[in-house]
Design a protein around this motif. Structure first.
Motif, PDB file in Angstrom:
ATOM      1  N   GLU A 290       0.806  -1.215   0.000  1.00 35.76           N
ATOM      2  CA  GLU A 290       0.000   0.000   0.000  1.00 35.76           C
ATOM      3  C   GLU A 290       0.842   1.270   0.000  1.00 35.76           C
ATOM      4  OE1 GLU A 290      -2.313  -0.625   3.469  1.00 35.76           O
ATOM      5  OE2 GLU A 290      -3.510  -2.240   2.594  1.00 35.76           O
ATOM      6  N   ARG A 383      -1.607   8.022   4.328  1.00 32.83           N
ATOM      7  CA  ARG A 383      -2.430   7.348   3.329  1.00 32.83           C
ATOM      8  C   ARG A 383      -3.832   7.082   3.869  1.00 32.83           C
ATOM      9  NH1 ARG A 383      -4.327   2.476   1.683  1.00 32.83           N
ATOM     10  NH2 ARG A 383      -4.399   2.135  -0.580  1.00 32.83           N
ATOM     11  N   ASN A 386      -5.629  10.307   4.104  1.00 31.54           N
ATOM     12  CA  ASN A 386      -5.584  11.063   2.848  1.00 31.54           C
ATOM     13  C   ASN A 386      -5.080  12.487   3.075  1.00 31.54           C
ATOM     14  OD1 ASN A 386      -5.815  11.386   0.092  1.00 31.54           O
ATOM     15  ND2 ASN A 386      -7.954  12.013   0.174  1.00 31.54           N
ATOM     16  N   GLU A 414      -9.880  17.255  -0.984  1.00 31.03           N
ATOM     17  CA  GLU A 414      -8.792  16.633  -0.263  1.00 31.03           C
ATOM     18  C   GLU A 414      -7.735  17.702   0.019  1.00 31.03           C
ATOM     19  OE1 GLU A 414     -10.100  15.706  -3.057  1.00 31.03           O
ATOM     20  OE2 GLU A 414     -10.521  13.554  -3.121  1.00 31.03           O
ATOM     21  N   ARG A 501      -8.666  14.975  -9.811  1.00 27.05           N
ATOM     22  CA  ARG A 501      -9.430  13.755  -9.568  1.00 27.05           C
ATOM     23  C   ARG A 501      -9.685  12.982 -10.855  1.00 27.05           C
ATOM     24  NH1 ARG A 501     -13.978  16.613  -5.711  1.00 27.05           N
ATOM     25  NH2 ARG A 501     -12.803  16.620  -3.744  1.00 27.05           N
ATOM     26  N   ASP A 505      -8.332   9.212 -11.524  1.00 27.04           N
ATOM     27  CA  ASP A 505      -9.302   8.159 -11.807  1.00 27.04           C
ATOM     28  C   ASP A 505      -9.033   7.519 -13.165  1.00 27.04           C
ATOM     29  OD1 ASP A 505     -10.532   8.630  -9.409  1.00 27.04           O
ATOM     30  OD2 ASP A 505     -12.163   9.842 -10.246  1.00 27.04           O
ATOM     31  N   TYR A 509      -4.554   5.828 -10.305  1.00 24.45           N
ATOM     32  CA  TYR A 509      -3.599   6.035  -9.219  1.00 24.45           C
ATOM     33  C   TYR A 509      -4.238   6.772  -8.052  1.00 24.45           C
ATOM     34  CZ  TYR A 509       0.287   4.720 -12.291  1.00 24.45           C
ATOM     35  OH  TYR A 509       1.140   4.041 -13.112  1.00 24.45           O
ATOM     36  N   GLU A 510      -3.638   6.583  -6.853  1.00 26.93           N
ATOM     37  CA  GLU A 510      -3.916   7.424  -5.703  1.00 26.93           C
ATOM     38  C   GLU A 510      -2.926   8.589  -5.720  1.00 26.93           C
ATOM     39  OE1 GLU A 510      -6.310   7.103  -3.504  1.00 26.93           O
ATOM     40  OE2 GLU A 510      -7.092   5.184  -4.245  1.00 26.93           O
ATOM     41  N   TRP A 511      -3.297   9.690  -5.082  1.00 24.59           N
ATOM     42  CA  TRP A 511      -2.453  10.886  -5.085  1.00 24.59           C
ATOM     43  C   TRP A 511      -1.043  10.598  -4.575  1.00 24.59           C
ATOM     44  CZ3 TRP A 511      -2.593  16.074  -6.460  1.00 24.59           C
ATOM     45  CH2 TRP A 511      -1.624  16.888  -5.888  1.00 24.59           C
ATOM     46  N   ASP A 512      -0.933   9.929  -3.431  1.00 22.79           N
ATOM     47  CA  ASP A 512       0.370   9.756  -2.800  1.00 22.79           C
ATOM     48  C   ASP A 512       1.355   9.014  -3.690  1.00 22.79           C
ATOM     49  OD1 ASP A 512      -0.452  11.109  -0.608  1.00 22.79           O
ATOM     50  OD2 ASP A 512      -0.752   9.368   0.670  1.00 22.79           O
TER      51      ASP A 512
END
Length: 622
Positions: A290, A383, A386, A414, A501, A505, A509-512
């Motif tokens: 993760e 994480r 967020n 966010e 976003r 999407d 990916y996730e931001w981090d």
């Protein structure tokens, strides 16, 4: 969604966590003071040894050795067989012991807990205070082996805490057995569970010492009446998560109080955070998956061995909690008007340093593996909540460059989208767009967007700050927007530093993880890497030619639209980008810089520090 909520609530009613506490103090072994506090780790002493032979900070190997030594004292089978005598080993009790030392003055009782024949795990924690009082957090079922282990801690059970509405099943039996112990519940629990011999409740809006100064909240806003029969709040600090509501009942769901033990820098949580293991049973391997970093501090080790494949039901439970419940909690159970406060709490817990906040080096969740290591704990909590601790934001979400502006609407974003770092970069993006395209980026995005919510934001009276409005429009636009910079890699390799976003999407990916990703990862083959680099180089060269007057077209034409670019998502699916608007980003800070910037670019004195893009349409190919 309603059925899932009921599913979660039933399981959590059953999953109870407890942690016994006591110092690592075998009576026959002399004790020395160390950086963990008074009488924490036993050390063999020698009358010939100099007094300074105790290191200021114990190395990892010695910390492990001391924990193993204490575990063997509590259960001699560990020294003999490498596992405890209490129960068979499994993911919810990796050592098979009744009580396991977890940190200085901290012990855990790890147990399976079954909901509809699914082991969802539970953990009790015991904290030993400096006066030898034992505080039991989230009590589990009492049995003779646990009582025997508690007796070896050389202290008395003085306080028993049920920290939320769900972890209360065994409170009654603990109150009946430990008749002189004070029984504490989270706010509102006494009325819900009148059969328990309660002493009192942790107060609503409980905050630890220093919270007001750190957060900037006025003292009178968080001052509450405390029961003087509780423990020393400086030794075990409570923080009430007073921002949630069950969307189906309009009342708090967990109403949890979390705790911090400063001497060992340990965070105790029940349902605010969990860390269920990966399917192969490797300790904390899920953290590597993760967070994207190796677990080099207490991954697999003697007191937390790998246990083989996790049962199917428990694996499915992890998926449900990670993929369904976590976003449901963050998006629907945190009241919209309380999101600023929640982010403030999350930052206090996650981002503490010598100037304030909690400096967490061990996370003990009620469910799943314990996490150790300062940097790893921070990344895990960033994480989960967020947030990013690099963002210059202690108070409310949306703290911006323009002090005193009305930024209440940013609470729906966010925090990384309105951080100081992001706002500064967006300003450079917008000025560079005006330099190369001759248009205002905000106006272009509003014009091109077919998203009704975004388009109406132009006239919002709450968005007085143009830069904050740009941040909101960029983040919420259906048009994918991203950028990379050339500043963080010594070779000048482009690394993503922004994705809205829609872009995240679209690319999966996730931001981090995205903001640490080399942007060449968006293509797959060597030929595509080369083609992409030629395109980016051409954009930089064309901008310089346009400023020099040697180009036949304007900057608008040279960096205008590229169509039908094939890129790859994180899951390796191919996507087609149509209407790609690409431009260079320069180190600009105001409109006054534009004329001089053109001359500097013409003379070769100013180079692009990054590039940005907005995309008209994304189409999945496979």
């Amino acid at each position: 969604m309603r059925s899932w909520t009921i599913f979660v609530s039933h399981s959590l009613v059953l999953s109870i966590t407890t942690t016994p506490s006591h110092p690592f103090t075998p009576p026959a072994i002399p004790l020395r003071h160390n950086n963990y506090g008074t009488k924490s780790f036993p050390l063999q002493s020698s009358k010939n040894a100099p007094q300074d032979d105790v290191p200021a900070v114990y190395p990892l190997s010695q910390r492990k050795a001391l924990l193993i030594q204490e575990a063997s004292r509590l259960d001699p089978s560990i020294a003999k067989d490498g596992k405890g005598s209490y129960s068979p080993i499994g993911w919810s009790n990796r050592l098979g012991a009744a009580l396991t030392p977890a940190a200085p003055d901290i012990y855990t009782a790890d147990r399976p807990f079954y909901w509809n024949k699914i082991d969802v795990g539970c953990r009790m924690t015991v904290v030993r205070l400096s006066n030898n009082d034992l505080v039991v957090h989230s009590p589990i079922g009492l049995d003779p082996p646990l009582l025997e282990a508690l007796n070896k801690l050389n202290g008395n059970v003085v306080h028993v805490i049920s920290p939320n509405y769900e972890h209360v099943k065994y409170a009654k039996s603990w109150g009946e057995h430990f008749t002189t112990a004070s029984m504490w519940g989270c706010p509102g629990l006494m009325e819900r569970e009148p059969q328990v011999r309660w002493t009192g409740e942790i107060e609503y809006h409980a905050r630890p010492v220093g919270y007001a100064e750190w957060s900037g909240v006025q003292n009178h806003e968080i001052e509450v009446e405390r029961d003087d029969k509780t423990w020393d709040r400086n030794e075990l600090q409570p923080l009430h998560i007073d921002v949630e509501v069950n969307p189906f009942t309009g009342r708090p769901f967990f109403n949890e109080v979390i705790f911090y033990h400063p001497r060992s820098k340990t965070l105790l949580v029940t349902d605010l955070y969990w860390n269920y293991p990966r399917g192969d049973g490797v300790t904390n391997a899920q953290v590597t998956d993760e967070i994207g970093v190796d677990v080099d501090d207490f991954g697999v080790w003697e007191l937390a061995p790998s246990v083989g494949e996790i049962p199917l039901g428990s694996r499915a439970w992890k998926v449900g909690m990670d993929k369904l419940f976590r976003p449901f909690y963050n998006n629907f159970m945190i009241k919209s008007e309380q999101r600023d406060k929640f982010q403030q709490i999350a930052r206090f817990v996650t981002c503490g340093d010598s100037s304030g906040g909690w400096e967490v080096e061990t996370i003990i969740p009620a469910h799943g593996d314990i996490v150790r290591g300062k940097e790893l704990c921070r990344k895990v909590l960033e994480r989960h909540f967020n947030i990013r601790c690099d963002d210059d934001c202690r108070g409310s979400l949306g703290h911006t460059l323009s002090e005193g502006k009305d930024n209440a609407d940013s609470s729906y974003l966010e925090p990384h989208y309105t951080s100081k770092t992001t706002l500064e970069w967006l300003q450079k993006m917008a000025l560079s767009y005006k330099l190369e395209k001759g248009e205002d980026l905000l106006e272009v995005l509003l014009r091109e967007s077919s998203n009704g919510h975004v388009s109406t934001m132009r006239d919002s009276t709450h968005l007085k700050d143009h830069l904050l409005q740009l941040a909101k429009v960029c983040a919420q636009s259906h048009l994918p927007i991203a950028s990379h910079d050339f500043l963080r890699d010594p070779t000048g390799m482009a690394i993503y530093n922004y994705g809205n976003r829609a872009f995240l999407d679209g690319f999966g990916y996730e931001w981090d993880e995205f903001v640490e990703l080399p942007s060449k990862k968006c293509v797959e083959t060597e030929a595509e890497v080369e083609e992409r680099q030629m395109l980016l180089d051409a954009v930089k060269e064309d901008a310089a030619k346009a400023c020099d007057g040697t180009s036949s077209g304007g900057i608008q034409e040279l960096t205008a639209k590229y169509d039908n670019l094939i890129r790859v998502r994180k899951d390796r699916r191919k996507i087609l980008l149509k209407g790609v608007n690409l431009w260079n980003v320069y180190n600009l800070s105001s409109d006054m810089d534009l004329d001089s910037a053109r001359n500097d670019i013409k003379n070769g004195d100013m180079k692009a520090i990054g590039q940005a893009v907005w995309i008209k349409e994304v189409e999945y190919l496979v």
